[in-house]
Design a protein around this motif. Structure first.
Motif, PDB file in Angstrom:
ATOM      1  N   ALA A  49       0.840  -1.195   0.000  1.00  0.00           N
ATOM      2  CA  ALA A  49       0.000   0.000   0.000  1.00  0.00           C
ATOM      3  C   ALA A  49       0.875   1.245   0.000  1.00  0.00           C
ATOM      4  O   ALA A  49       1.942   1.284   0.615  1.00  0.00           O
ATOM      5  CB  ALA A  49      -0.916   0.007   1.221  1.00  0.00           C
ATOM      6  N   THR A  50       0.396   2.287  -0.667  1.00  0.00           N
ATOM      7  CA  THR A  50       1.108   3.557  -0.765  1.00  0.00           C
ATOM      8  C   THR A  50       0.292   4.652  -0.084  1.00  0.00           C
ATOM      9  O   THR A  50      -0.852   4.430   0.346  1.00  0.00           O
ATOM     10  CB  THR A  50       1.309   3.939  -2.233  1.00  0.00           C
ATOM     11  OG1 THR A  50       0.017   4.179  -2.835  1.00  0.00           O
ATOM     12  CG2 THR A  50       2.015   2.816  -3.001  1.00  0.00           C
ATOM     13  N   GLU A  51       0.858   5.858  -0.021  1.00  0.00           N
ATOM     14  CA  GLU A  51       0.131   6.991   0.537  1.00  0.00           C
ATOM     15  C   GLU A  51      -1.132   7.279  -0.272  1.00  0.00           C
ATOM     16  O   GLU A  51      -2.177   7.622   0.296  1.00  0.00           O
ATOM     17  CB  GLU A  51       1.038   8.225   0.570  1.00  0.00           C
ATOM     18  CG  GLU A  51       2.166   8.132   1.586  1.00  0.00           C
ATOM     19  CD  GLU A  51       3.001   9.398   1.612  1.00  0.00           C
ATOM     20  OE1 GLU A  51       2.544  10.423   1.056  1.00  0.00           O
ATOM     21  OE2 GLU A  51       4.096   9.368   2.203  1.00  0.00           O
ATOM     22  N   ALA A  52      -1.050   7.130  -1.588  1.00  0.00           N
ATOM     23  CA  ALA A  52      -2.233   7.343  -2.432  1.00  0.00           C
ATOM     24  C   ALA A  52      -3.307   6.308  -2.127  1.00  0.00           C
ATOM     25  O   ALA A  52      -4.505   6.628  -2.088  1.00  0.00           O
ATOM     26  CB  ALA A  52      -1.840   7.293  -3.904  1.00  0.00           C
ATOM     27  N   ASP A  53      -2.884   5.062  -1.899  1.00  0.00           N
ATOM     28  CA  ASP A  53      -3.851   4.021  -1.529  1.00  0.00           C
ATOM     29  C   ASP A  53      -4.514   4.356  -0.198  1.00  0.00           C
ATOM     30  O   ASP A  53      -5.724   4.142  -0.019  1.00  0.00           O
ATOM     31  CB  ASP A  53      -3.156   2.664  -1.426  1.00  0.00           C
ATOM     32  CG  ASP A  53      -2.650   2.149  -2.756  1.00  0.00           C
ATOM     33  OD1 ASP A  53      -3.350   2.316  -3.773  1.00  0.00           O
ATOM     34  OD2 ASP A  53      -1.537   1.573  -2.776  1.00  0.00           O
ATOM     35  N   LEU A  54      -3.720   4.875   0.727  1.00  0.00           N
ATOM     36  CA  LEU A  54      -4.264   5.234   2.038  1.00  0.00           C
ATOM     37  C   LEU A  54      -5.325   6.316   1.899  1.00  0.00           C
ATOM     38  O   LEU A  54      -6.387   6.243   2.529  1.00  0.00           O
ATOM     39  CB  LEU A  54      -3.138   5.709   2.960  1.00  0.00           C
ATOM     40  CG  LEU A  54      -3.560   6.216   4.347  1.00  0.00           C
ATOM     41  CD1 LEU A  54      -4.334   5.160   5.105  1.00  0.00           C
ATOM     42  CD2 LEU A  54      -2.330   6.660   5.145  1.00  0.00           C
ATOM     43  N   ALA A  55      -5.077   7.301   1.060  1.00  0.00           N
ATOM     44  CA  ALA A  55      -6.054   8.366   0.855  1.00  0.00           C
ATOM     45  C   ALA A  55      -7.361   7.810   0.300  1.00  0.00           C
ATOM     46  O   ALA A  55      -8.456   8.242   0.699  1.00  0.00           O
ATOM     47  CB  ALA A  55      -5.480   9.426  -0.078  1.00  0.00           C
ATOM     48  N   ARG A  56      -7.275   6.854  -0.607  1.00  0.00           N
ATOM     49  CA  ARG A  56      -8.493   6.238  -1.164  1.00  0.00           C
ATOM     50  C   ARG A  56      -9.262   5.493  -0.079  1.00  0.00           C
ATOM     51  O   ARG A  56     -10.499   5.568  -0.011  1.00  0.00           O
ATOM     52  CB  ARG A  56      -8.128   5.271  -2.290  1.00  0.00           C
ATOM     53  CG  ARG A  56      -7.562   5.913  -3.539  1.00  0.00           C
ATOM     54  CD  ARG A  56      -7.166   4.864  -4.544  1.00  0.00           C
ATOM     55  NE  ARG A  56      -8.312   4.081  -4.999  1.00  0.00           N
ATOM     56  CZ  ARG A  56      -8.209   2.909  -5.634  1.00  0.00           C
ATOM     57  NH1 ARG A  56      -7.023   2.364  -5.861  1.00  0.00           N
ATOM     58  NH2 ARG A  56      -9.311   2.268  -6.015  1.00  0.00           N
ATOM     59  N   ALA A  57      -8.539   4.783   0.785  1.00  0.00           N
ATOM     60  CA  ALA A  57      -9.207   4.052   1.864  1.00  0.00           C
ATOM     61  C   ALA A  57      -9.882   5.008   2.835  1.00  0.00           C
ATOM     62  O   ALA A  57     -11.017   4.760   3.285  1.00  0.00           O
ATOM     63  CB  ALA A  57      -8.198   3.172   2.600  1.00  0.00           C
ATOM     64  N   GLU A  58      -9.215   6.103   3.167  1.00  0.00           N
ATOM     65  CA  GLU A  58      -9.802   7.080   4.084  1.00  0.00           C
ATOM     66  C   GLU A  58     -11.096   7.651   3.520  1.00  0.00           C
ATOM     67  O   GLU A  58     -12.101   7.765   4.230  1.00  0.00           O
ATOM     68  CB  GLU A  58      -8.796   8.206   4.336  1.00  0.00           C
ATOM     69  CG  GLU A  58      -7.606   7.780   5.173  1.00  0.00           C
ATOM     70  CD  GLU A  58      -6.540   8.850   5.257  1.00  0.00           C
ATOM     71  OE1 GLU A  58      -5.703   8.763   6.171  1.00  0.00           O
ATOM     72  OE2 GLU A  58      -6.542   9.771   4.406  1.00  0.00           O
ATOM     73  N   THR A  59     -11.077   7.989   2.239  1.00  0.00           N
ATOM     74  CA  THR A  59     -12.281   8.533   1.606  1.00  0.00           C
ATOM     75  C   THR A  59     -13.427   7.528   1.648  1.00  0.00           C
ATOM     76  O   THR A  59     -14.575   7.866   1.960  1.00  0.00           O
ATOM     77  CB  THR A  59     -11.981   8.931   0.156  1.00  0.00           C
ATOM     78  OG1 THR A  59     -10.983   9.948   0.140  1.00  0.00           O
ATOM     79  CG2 THR A  59     -13.228   9.438  -0.546  1.00  0.00           C
ATOM     80  N   ALA A  60     -13.111   6.262   1.364  1.00  0.00           N
ATOM     81  CA  ALA A  60     -14.149   5.224   1.346  1.00  0.00           C
ATOM     82  C   ALA A  60     -14.701   4.976   2.740  1.00  0.00           C
ATOM     83  O   ALA A  60     -15.924   4.782   2.916  1.00  0.00           O
ATOM     84  CB  ALA A  60     -13.578   3.931   0.763  1.00  0.00           C
ATOM     85  N   MET A  61     -13.854   4.992   3.759  1.00  0.00           N
ATOM     86  CA  MET A  61     -14.337   4.756   5.118  1.00  0.00           C
ATOM     87  C   MET A  61     -15.174   5.928   5.618  1.00  0.00           C
ATOM     88  O   MET A  61     -16.193   5.739   6.293  1.00  0.00           O
ATOM     89  CB  MET A  61     -13.163   4.462   6.055  1.00  0.00           C
ATOM     90  CG  MET A  61     -12.666   3.024   5.932  1.00  0.00           C
ATOM     91  SD  MET A  61     -11.397   2.569   7.154  1.00  0.00           S
ATOM     92  CE  MET A  61      -9.934   3.075   6.259  1.00  0.00           C
ATOM     93  N   ARG A  62     -14.772   7.150   5.288  1.00  0.00           N
ATOM     94  CA  ARG A  62     -15.590   8.304   5.656  1.00  0.00           C
ATOM     95  C   ARG A  62     -16.961   8.223   4.982  1.00  0.00           C
ATOM     96  O   ARG A  62     -17.983   8.584   5.577  1.00  0.00           O
ATOM     97  CB  ARG A  62     -14.883   9.592   5.236  1.00  0.00           C
ATOM     98  CG  ARG A  62     -13.557   9.885   5.927  1.00  0.00           C
ATOM     99  CD  ARG A  62     -13.728  10.324   7.349  1.00  0.00           C
ATOM    100  NE  ARG A  62     -12.471  10.833   7.895  1.00  0.00           N
ATOM    101  CZ  ARG A  62     -12.245  11.045   9.172  1.00  0.00           C
ATOM    102  NH1 ARG A  62     -13.193  10.779  10.059  1.00  0.00           N
ATOM    103  NH2 ARG A  62     -11.088  11.518   9.589  1.00  0.00           N
ATOM    104  N   ALA A  63     -16.980   7.736   3.747  1.00  0.00           N
ATOM    105  CA  ALA A  63     -18.257   7.605   3.038  1.00  0.00           C
ATOM    106  C   ALA A  63     -19.176   6.589   3.716  1.00  0.00           C
ATOM    107  O   ALA A  63     -20.402   6.666   3.573  1.00  0.00           O
ATOM    108  CB  ALA A  63     -18.014   7.199   1.592  1.00  0.00           C
TER     109      ALA A  63
END
Length: 246
Positions: A49-63
């Motif tokens: 996982a990369t920082e970009a992947d982490l940002a995608r996960a954060e967005t999905a969990m907030r959703a």
């Protein structure tokens, strides 16, 4: 003595305390817990996982109205470092215990010390609620498939404790063990653990397992005294800002 390893117990945890739904986003397995606690909602990593992947996960969990939270298992050192760099806080280091049913230190129970029933009675729900295990977590219990029961512990003729015990592939997993404050350190939790074993053995279970935070010294001492063995550990990292979905 053969014990289930950490990977096997993670599988049992997944099956016996299930999320409402799962979503794969890049290298992540995301869980929609619907209020069922970190165990039902924390994301896990399935590849690099990369920082970009982490940002995608954060967005999905907030959703999903969830605060970003990840389970860090043994072997997830790269993820642990990535999250630490992003400011994620370590939450609830956890020990995983297991024992063969036929090797447990089995005491002779007091008469009417414990029994099992499904679905949970109102008094069991009240005991759970008093310990912070509310309706959303009881919903998790209903989602678990396969054999399961709710245990009731009694002391001096009064309801004193409860727990949830489902089985998965030969392992009986104890969840949500809650003892009323006035009955702690009186053998009630031990009686429920042993009732778990007595209930599960005729169903073909070979092992009894449980997880608890490392900070819960009383529970860790109890499981060790019963002959249960640590087979793994994990912890969570949670986003420092609650934002939407705490």
């Amino acid at each position: 003595m053969t014990l289930p390893d950490a990977r096997t117990l993670h599988g049992a945890l997944e099956a016996t305390w299930p999320a409402h739904a799962h979503h794969t986003v890049g290298p992540w397995l995301l869980r929609d817990g619907r209020g069922g606690g970190k165990r039902a909602s924390a994301a896990t990593v399935q590849g690099p996982a990369t920082e970009a992947d982490l940002a995608r996960a954060e967005t999905a969990m907030r959703a999903m109205n969830q605060r970003p939270c990840f389970m860090i298992r043994e072997g997830d050192a790269h993820l642990d470092a990535l999250l630490a760099q992003a400011g994620y806080e370590v939450i609830d280091p956890v020990m995983m215990y297991a024992a063969p049913l036929d090797k447990l230190a089995m005491d002779t129970p007091e008469p009417t010390a414990s029994f099992h029933i499904w679905e949970p009675l109102a008094i069991q729900r009240e005991i759970w609620a008093g310990g912070g295990i509310g309706a959303a977590r009881v919903d998790v219990m209903h989602r678990a498939s396969g054999a399961k029961t709710a245990l009731m512990g009694r002391k001096h003729g009064h309801a004193a404790a409860t727990a949830f015990v489902p089985t998965h592939e030969g392992t009986a997993m104890v969840h949500a063990l809650e003892v009323l404050a006035g009955y702690r350190r009186q053998g009630v939790a031990r009686a429920l653990m042993l009732e778990s074993a007595r209930w599960a053995a005729p169903l073909g279970a070979r092992h009894l397992a449980v997880v608890c935070t490392q900070a819960n010294t009383a529970a860790n001492a109890l499981y060790a005294s019963m002959g249960m063995h640590p087979v793994g550990r994990y912890h969570y990292r949670q986003h420092p800002q609650a934002g939407q979905g705490t």
